[in-house]
Scaffold this active site. Sequence first.
Site, PDB file in Angstrom:
ATOM      1  N   SER A 259       0.827  -1.210   0.000  1.00 18.16           N
ATOM      2  CA  SER A 259       0.000   0.000   0.000  1.00 18.16           C
ATOM      3  C   SER A 259       0.860   1.258   0.000  1.00 18.16           C
ATOM      4  O   SER A 259       1.993   1.260   0.482  1.00 18.16           O
ATOM      5  CB  SER A 259      -0.910   0.020   1.227  1.00 18.16           C
ATOM      6  OG  SER A 259      -1.646  -1.174   1.325  1.00 18.16           O
TER       7      SER A 259
HETATM    8  N1  SAH Z   1      -0.345  -5.182   4.048  1.00 16.68           N
HETATM    9  C1  SAH Z   1       0.388  -5.442   2.815  1.00 16.68           C
HETATM   10  C2  SAH Z   1      -0.403  -5.127   1.586  1.00 16.68           C
HETATM   11  C3  SAH Z   1      -1.225  -6.264   1.245  1.00 16.68           C
HETATM   12  S1  SAH Z   1      -1.931  -6.379  -0.362  1.00 16.68           S
HETATM   13  C4  SAH Z   1       1.717  -4.756   2.795  1.00 16.68           C
HETATM   14  O1  SAH Z   1       2.038  -3.989   3.699  1.00 16.68           O
HETATM   15  O2  SAH Z   1       2.492  -5.036   1.868  1.00 16.68           O
HETATM   16  C5  SAH Z   1      -3.199  -7.514   0.070  1.00 16.68           C
HETATM   17  C6  SAH Z   1      -2.760  -8.915   0.377  1.00 16.68           C
HETATM   18  O3  SAH Z   1      -3.891  -9.634   0.831  1.00 16.68           O
HETATM   19  C7  SAH Z   1      -2.225  -9.685  -0.826  1.00 16.68           C
HETATM   20  O4  SAH Z   1      -0.945 -10.155  -0.552  1.00 16.68           O
HETATM   21  C8  SAH Z   1      -3.223 -10.837  -0.989  1.00 16.68           C
HETATM   22  O5  SAH Z   1      -2.621 -12.041  -1.433  1.00 16.68           O
HETATM   23  C9  SAH Z   1      -3.755 -10.973   0.420  1.00 16.68           C
HETATM   24  N2  SAH Z   1      -5.051 -11.626   0.573  1.00 16.68           N
HETATM   25  C10 SAH Z   1      -6.148 -11.552  -0.227  1.00 16.68           C
HETATM   26  N3  SAH Z   1      -7.154 -12.279   0.287  1.00 16.68           N
HETATM   27  C11 SAH Z   1      -6.693 -12.830   1.443  1.00 16.68           C
HETATM   28  C12 SAH Z   1      -7.257 -13.693   2.449  1.00 16.68           C
HETATM   29  N4  SAH Z   1      -8.521 -14.151   2.383  1.00 16.68           N
HETATM   30  N5  SAH Z   1      -6.482 -14.036   3.499  1.00 16.68           N
HETATM   31  C13 SAH Z   1      -5.203 -13.610   3.603  1.00 16.68           C
HETATM   32  N6  SAH Z   1      -4.616 -12.810   2.688  1.00 16.68           N
HETATM   33  C14 SAH Z   1      -5.360 -12.411   1.633  1.00 16.68           C
END
Ligand code: SAH
Length: 216
Positions: free
Chosen positions: A61
């Site tokens: 993000s």
């Molecule tokens: N917080 C992260 C940004 C995450 S992007 C950072 O600081 O880099 C969102 C993430 O959520 C992705 O990696 C995606 O694979 C994950 N995601 C999507 N659905 C999910 C679920 N049901 N459980 C766990 N992770 C999930």
Amino acid sequence: MENFKELRDMMVDTQLIPRGIKDERLLAAMRKVPRHLFIDEFMHKAYDDMALPIGEDQTISQPYMVAIMTELLELKGDEKVLEIGTGSGYQSAVLAELSLSVFTIERRAALAERAEERIHALGYGNVQIRVGDGTLGWPEDAPFDRIIITAGSPQIPKPLIEQLSDGGIIVAPVGDRFSQQLIVARKFKGSLSEQLHTPCMFVPLIGEYGWGKDED
Ligand code: SAH
């Protein structure tokens, strides 16, 4: 070699403070956590005002989004925090600086593995990472004082509401597939009161209580 500390200070001074981020502990954490180490390919853009690709079609993000979501969690230092969507692990590291313990779930094993390496290399001993569907929460270690969802969801997954402590706060981007709004929800006596915040755009939360796999 670029001076990453200088870039990090500039990120805080030009992107976070002017947009109203005030929590001093949070600003200090964002001056400290080496965001460039959470990005492989676009390291030179690590402190720019944008989200960046981290592989597997996922993103880290924008710094401001990390800051506002974390500020809305109102962390004082003694909280047990659950994060859904570990991604790069950057948000987990910021949470680790500001709370007692962090439990974070990522559905993509390759991302979870890299995030774990980074988190351990930086010496955070208060973060546990698990691979799985975060919409189901982490029942064995519930309840959590704070929950942050870092992927866009049609609603706040019911198991997460159940796993939130009374008086706890959930911050999540809720909306349709391509645009959401940050929701801050507080739990009192078992029921949630919700407030709407900033519009935002996250990759989808895929899981039993999120979007279906065809949205992936
Ligand atoms: N917080 C992260 C940004 C995450 S992007 C950072 O600081 O880099 C969102 C993430 O959520 C992705 O990696 C995606 O694979 C994950 N995601 C999507 N659905 C999910 C679920 N049901 N459980 C766990 N992770 C999930």
